[in-house]
Design a protein around this motif. Structure first.
Motif, mmCIF file in Angstrom:
data_model
loop_
_atom_site.group_PDB
_atom_site.id
_atom_site.type_symbol
_atom_site.label_atom_id
_atom_site.label_comp_id
_atom_site.label_asym_id
_atom_site.label_seq_id
_atom_site.Cartn_x
_atom_site.Cartn_y
_atom_site.Cartn_z
ATOM 1 N N THR A 38 4.709 -34.680 -27.440
ATOM 2 C CA THR A 38 4.014 -34.593 -28.732
ATOM 3 C C THR A 38 2.772 -35.476 -28.727
ATOM 4 O O THR A 38 1.723 -35.078 -29.240
ATOM 5 N N LEU A 39 2.877 -36.664 -28.141
ATOM 6 C CA LEU A 39 1.708 -37.549 -28.059
ATOM 7 C C LEU A 39 0.589 -36.906 -27.244
ATOM 8 O O LEU A 39 -0.577 -36.967 -27.633
ATOM 9 N N LYS A 40 0.967 -36.287 -26.145
ATOM 10 C CA LYS A 40 -0.036 -35.611 -25.311
ATOM 11 C C LYS A 40 -0.698 -34.486 -26.102
ATOM 12 O O LYS A 40 -1.912 -34.296 -26.046
ATOM 13 N N ARG A 41 0.100 -33.740 -26.855
ATOM 14 C CA ARG A 41 -0.427 -32.663 -27.692
ATOM 15 C C ARG A 41 -1.375 -33.232 -28.757
ATOM 16 O O ARG A 41 -2.443 -32.669 -29.014
ATOM 17 N N LEU A 42 -0.995 -34.355 -29.371
ATOM 18 C CA LEU A 42 -1.844 -34.987 -30.388
ATOM 19 C C LEU A 42 -3.184 -35.420 -29.802
ATOM 20 O O LEU A 42 -4.225 -35.255 -30.449
ATOM 21 N N VAL A 43 -3.165 -35.968 -28.601
ATOM 22 C CA VAL A 43 -4.419 -36.381 -27.958
ATOM 23 C C VAL A 43 -5.317 -35.166 -27.740
ATOM 24 O O VAL A 43 -6.523 -35.219 -28.001
ATOM 25 N N GLY A 44 -4.744 -34.059 -27.283
ATOM 26 C CA GLY A 44 -5.530 -32.841 -27.080
ATOM 27 C C GLY A 44 -6.071 -32.280 -28.379
ATOM 28 O O GLY A 44 -7.246 -31.888 -28.462
ATOM 29 N N ILE A 45 -5.233 -32.241 -29.391
ATOM 30 C CA ILE A 45 -5.662 -31.751 -30.702
ATOM 31 C C ILE A 45 -6.765 -32.639 -31.256
ATOM 32 O O ILE A 45 -7.766 -32.155 -31.789
ATOM 33 N N ASP A 46 -6.601 -33.941 -31.094
ATOM 34 C CA ASP A 46 -7.593 -34.882 -31.616
ATOM 35 C C ASP A 46 -8.929 -34.752 -30.872
ATOM 36 O O ASP A 46 -9.991 -34.930 -31.468
ATOM 37 N N ARG A 47 -8.871 -34.435 -29.596
ATOM 38 C CA ARG A 47 -10.102 -34.202 -28.835
ATOM 39 C C ARG A 47 -10.853 -33.005 -29.436
ATOM 40 O O ARG A 47 -12.070 -33.049 -29.630
ATOM 41 N N HIS A 48 -10.102 -31.953 -29.762
ATOM 42 C CA HIS A 48 -10.716 -30.783 -30.396
ATOM 43 C C HIS A 48 -11.276 -31.140 -31.775
ATOM 44 O O HIS A 48 -12.297 -30.594 -32.194
ATOM 45 N N TYR A 49 -10.610 -32.039 -32.474
ATOM 46 C CA TYR A 49 -11.087 -32.523 -33.768
ATOM 47 C C TYR A 49 -12.518 -33.042 -33.612
ATOM 48 O O TYR A 49 -13.415 -32.668 -34.367
ATOM 49 N N GLY A 50 -12.723 -33.914 -32.623
ATOM 50 C CA GLY A 50 -14.060 -34.482 -32.407
ATOM 51 C C GLY A 50 -15.092 -33.444 -32.035
ATOM 52 O O GLY A 50 -16.226 -33.462 -32.533
ATOM 53 N N VAL A 99 -7.733 -43.709 -31.953
ATOM 54 C CA VAL A 99 -7.484 -44.884 -31.101
ATOM 55 C C VAL A 99 -5.989 -45.057 -30.862
ATOM 56 O O VAL A 99 -5.556 -45.317 -29.731
ATOM 57 N N ARG A 100 -5.199 -44.886 -31.899
ATOM 58 C CA ARG A 100 -3.743 -45.046 -31.753
ATOM 59 C C ARG A 100 -3.146 -43.956 -30.866
ATOM 60 O O ARG A 100 -2.289 -44.224 -30.035
ATOM 61 N N PHE A 101 -3.576 -42.701 -31.038
ATOM 62 C CA PHE A 101 -3.051 -41.618 -30.202
ATOM 63 C C PHE A 101 -3.305 -41.912 -28.721
ATOM 64 O O PHE A 101 -2.417 -41.762 -27.882
ATOM 65 N N ILE A 102 -4.519 -42.326 -28.419
ATOM 66 C CA ILE A 102 -4.873 -42.629 -27.022
ATOM 67 C C ILE A 102 -4.039 -43.803 -26.509
ATOM 68 O O ILE A 102 -3.490 -43.757 -25.404
ATOM 69 N N SER A 103 -3.926 -44.847 -27.308
ATOM 70 C CA SER A 103 -3.147 -46.025 -26.919
ATOM 71 C C SER A 103 -1.678 -45.678 -26.700
ATOM 72 O O SER A 103 -1.078 -46.059 -25.686
ATOM 73 N N TRP A 104 -1.099 -44.957 -27.631
ATOM 74 C CA TRP A 104 0.314 -44.577 -27.508
ATOM 75 C C TRP A 104 0.535 -43.696 -26.286
ATOM 76 O O TRP A 104 1.530 -43.841 -25.582
ATOM 77 N N ASN A 105 -0.383 -42.776 -26.057
ATOM 78 C CA ASN A 105 -0.259 -41.881 -24.909
ATOM 79 C C ASN A 105 -0.298 -42.682 -23.597
ATOM 80 O O ASN A 105 0.484 -42.425 -22.681
ATOM 81 N N ARG A 106 -1.208 -43.651 -23.511
ATOM 82 C CA ARG A 106 -1.285 -44.511 -22.317
ATOM 83 C C ARG A 106 -0.010 -45.334 -22.156
ATOM 84 O O ARG A 106 0.496 -45.482 -21.040
#
Length: 151
Positions: A38-50, A99-106
Protein backbone atom coordinates in the motif's frame (compact mmCIF):
# COMPACT_ATOMS: atom_id res chain seq x y z
CA UNK A 1 -9.31 30.37 -31.27
CA UNK A 2 -12.63 28.70 -30.41
CA UNK A 3 -11.15 25.24 -30.90
CA UNK A 4 -8.05 26.09 -28.86
CA UNK A 5 -10.22 27.38 -26.02
CA UNK A 6 -12.41 24.26 -26.14
CA UNK A 7 -9.46 21.85 -26.17
CA UNK A 8 -7.72 23.67 -23.31
CA UNK A 9 -10.96 23.69 -21.28
CA UNK A 10 -11.53 19.96 -21.83
CA UNK A 11 -7.96 19.05 -20.89
CA UNK A 12 -8.06 21.36 -17.88
CA UNK A 13 -11.29 19.83 -16.58
CA UNK A 14 -10.10 16.26 -17.11
CA UNK A 15 -6.90 17.02 -15.21
CA UNK A 16 -8.79 18.63 -12.33
CA UNK A 17 -11.13 15.64 -12.09
CA UNK A 18 -8.09 13.36 -12.14
CA UNK A 19 -6.55 15.29 -9.27
CA UNK A 20 -9.79 14.96 -7.31
CA UNK A 21 -9.67 11.21 -7.90
CA UNK A 22 -6.10 11.03 -6.69
CA UNK A 23 -6.92 12.91 -3.50
CA UNK A 24 -9.81 10.51 -2.97
CA UNK A 25 -7.57 7.48 -3.60
CA UNK A 26 -5.01 8.73 -1.10
CA UNK A 27 -7.73 9.28 1.47
CA UNK A 28 -9.05 5.74 1.00
CA UNK A 29 -5.62 4.10 1.11
CA UNK A 30 -4.51 5.85 4.31
CA UNK A 31 -6.18 3.35 6.61
CA UNK A 32 -5.08 0.60 8.94
CA UNK A 33 -1.46 -0.36 9.28
CA UNK A 34 -0.34 0.51 5.72
CA UNK A 35 1.48 -2.59 4.50
CA UNK A 36 4.49 -2.19 2.19
CA UNK A 37 2.41 -2.77 -0.96
CA UNK A 38 0.00 0.00 0.00
CA UNK A 39 2.87 2.39 0.78
CA UNK A 40 4.42 1.67 -2.60
CA UNK A 41 1.05 2.32 -4.25
CA UNK A 42 0.69 5.60 -2.31
CA UNK A 43 4.12 6.77 -3.48
CA UNK A 44 3.15 6.05 -7.10
CA UNK A 45 -0.22 7.74 -6.75
CA UNK A 46 1.41 10.73 -5.09
CA UNK A 47 3.92 11.00 -7.93
CA UNK A 48 0.98 11.23 -10.35
CA UNK A 49 -0.53 13.87 -8.05
CA UNK A 50 2.50 16.10 -8.64
CA UNK A 51 2.57 15.50 -12.38
CA UNK A 52 -1.13 16.23 -12.78
CA UNK A 53 -0.92 19.34 -10.58
CA UNK A 54 1.92 20.66 -12.76
CA UNK A 55 -0.08 19.94 -15.91
CA UNK A 56 -3.09 21.77 -14.44
CA UNK A 57 -0.91 24.86 -13.96
CA UNK A 58 0.48 24.64 -17.50
CA UNK A 59 -2.91 24.09 -19.16
CA UNK A 60 -4.51 26.71 -16.88
CA UNK A 61 -1.90 29.24 -17.97
CA UNK A 62 -2.72 28.31 -21.56
CA UNK A 63 -6.37 29.04 -20.87
CA UNK A 64 -5.49 32.43 -19.38
CA UNK A 65 -3.29 33.50 -22.30
CA UNK A 66 -4.89 31.68 -25.26
CA UNK A 67 -8.51 31.33 -24.15
CA UNK A 68 -11.44 33.32 -25.48
CA UNK A 69 -11.89 35.45 -22.38
CA UNK A 70 -8.41 36.94 -22.53
CA UNK A 71 -5.93 37.37 -19.72
CA UNK A 72 -7.60 40.58 -18.47
CA UNK A 73 -10.70 38.61 -17.46
CA UNK A 74 -8.61 36.48 -15.13
CA UNK A 75 -6.02 38.91 -13.83
CA UNK A 76 -8.58 41.42 -12.56
CA UNK A 77 -11.03 38.86 -11.16
CA UNK A 78 -10.81 38.20 -7.41
CA UNK A 79 -12.61 34.85 -7.82
CA UNK A 80 -9.74 33.74 -10.05
CA UNK A 81 -7.27 34.68 -7.33
CA UNK A 82 -9.39 32.92 -4.70
CA UNK A 83 -9.31 29.81 -6.89
CA UNK A 84 -5.55 30.11 -7.35
CA UNK A 85 -5.09 30.60 -3.60
CA UNK A 86 -7.13 27.46 -2.88
CA UNK A 87 -5.04 25.53 -5.41
CA UNK A 88 -1.79 26.72 -3.81
CA UNK A 89 -3.07 25.84 -0.33
CA UNK A 90 -3.98 22.34 -1.52
CA UNK A 91 -0.49 22.02 -2.99
CA UNK A 92 1.17 23.18 0.20
CA UNK A 93 -0.96 20.81 2.28
CA UNK A 94 0.17 17.94 0.04
CA UNK A 95 3.85 18.41 0.93
CA UNK A 96 3.69 16.69 4.33
CA UNK A 97 1.89 13.58 3.03
CA UNK A 98 4.36 13.34 0.12
CA UNK A 99 7.37 13.54 2.45
CA UNK A 100 5.84 11.01 4.83
CA UNK A 101 4.91 8.55 2.05
CA UNK A 102 8.48 8.60 0.73
CA UNK A 103 9.95 8.27 4.23
CA UNK A 104 7.65 5.41 5.21
CA UNK A 105 8.31 3.62 1.94
CA UNK A 106 12.10 3.88 2.50
CA UNK A 107 11.75 2.69 6.10
CA UNK A 108 9.64 -0.25 4.97
CA UNK A 109 12.40 -1.26 2.52
CA UNK A 110 15.17 -0.83 5.10
CA UNK A 111 13.41 -2.27 8.15
CA UNK A 112 11.40 -5.47 7.75
CA UNK A 113 8.26 -5.30 9.84
CA UNK A 114 8.23 -1.48 9.91
CA UNK A 115 4.93 -0.12 11.15
CA UNK A 116 3.82 3.42 10.38
CA UNK A 117 3.52 5.29 13.68
CA UNK A 118 -0.16 5.85 14.48
CA UNK A 119 0.36 9.56 15.25
CA UNK A 120 2.05 10.16 11.89
CA UNK A 121 -0.68 8.24 10.09
CA UNK A 122 -3.35 10.32 11.83
CA UNK A 123 -1.48 13.51 10.96
CA UNK A 124 -1.22 12.60 7.28
CA UNK A 125 -4.89 11.68 7.17
CA UNK A 126 -5.71 15.12 8.61
CA UNK A 127 -3.62 16.80 5.90
CA UNK A 128 -5.33 14.79 3.13
CA UNK A 129 -8.75 15.58 4.61
CA UNK A 130 -7.84 19.30 4.64
CA UNK A 131 -6.63 19.04 1.02
CA UNK A 132 -9.97 17.51 0.02
CA UNK A 133 -11.96 20.18 1.84
CA UNK A 134 -10.03 23.11 0.32
CA UNK A 135 -10.08 21.39 -3.08
CA UNK A 136 -13.89 21.54 -2.99
CA UNK A 137 -13.66 25.34 -3.03
CA UNK A 138 -11.87 25.35 -6.39
CA UNK A 139 -14.91 24.42 -8.54
CA UNK A 140 -17.07 26.77 -6.46
CA UNK A 141 -14.77 29.69 -7.31
CA UNK A 142 -14.44 28.50 -10.92
CA UNK A 143 -18.21 28.31 -11.43
CA UNK A 144 -18.71 31.75 -9.91
CA UNK A 145 -15.90 33.21 -12.01
CA UNK A 146 -17.28 31.68 -15.22
CA UNK A 147 -20.58 33.44 -14.52
CA UNK A 148 -18.95 36.84 -14.13
CA UNK A 149 -18.64 37.05 -10.34
CA UNK A 150 -15.51 38.65 -9.00
CA UNK A 151 -14.82 41.11 -11.78
Amino acid sequence: MDTTDLVLAIIHHLLVFSLAGIIGAEFVLIRGDLPAATLKRLVGIDRHYGIIAALIVIVGAGRVFYGLKGWEFYIYNWMFWAKMTAFVIVGLLSIIPTVRFISWNRQTGATPGFQVPAAELASVKTYVRAEAFIFLLIPVFAAAMARGYGS
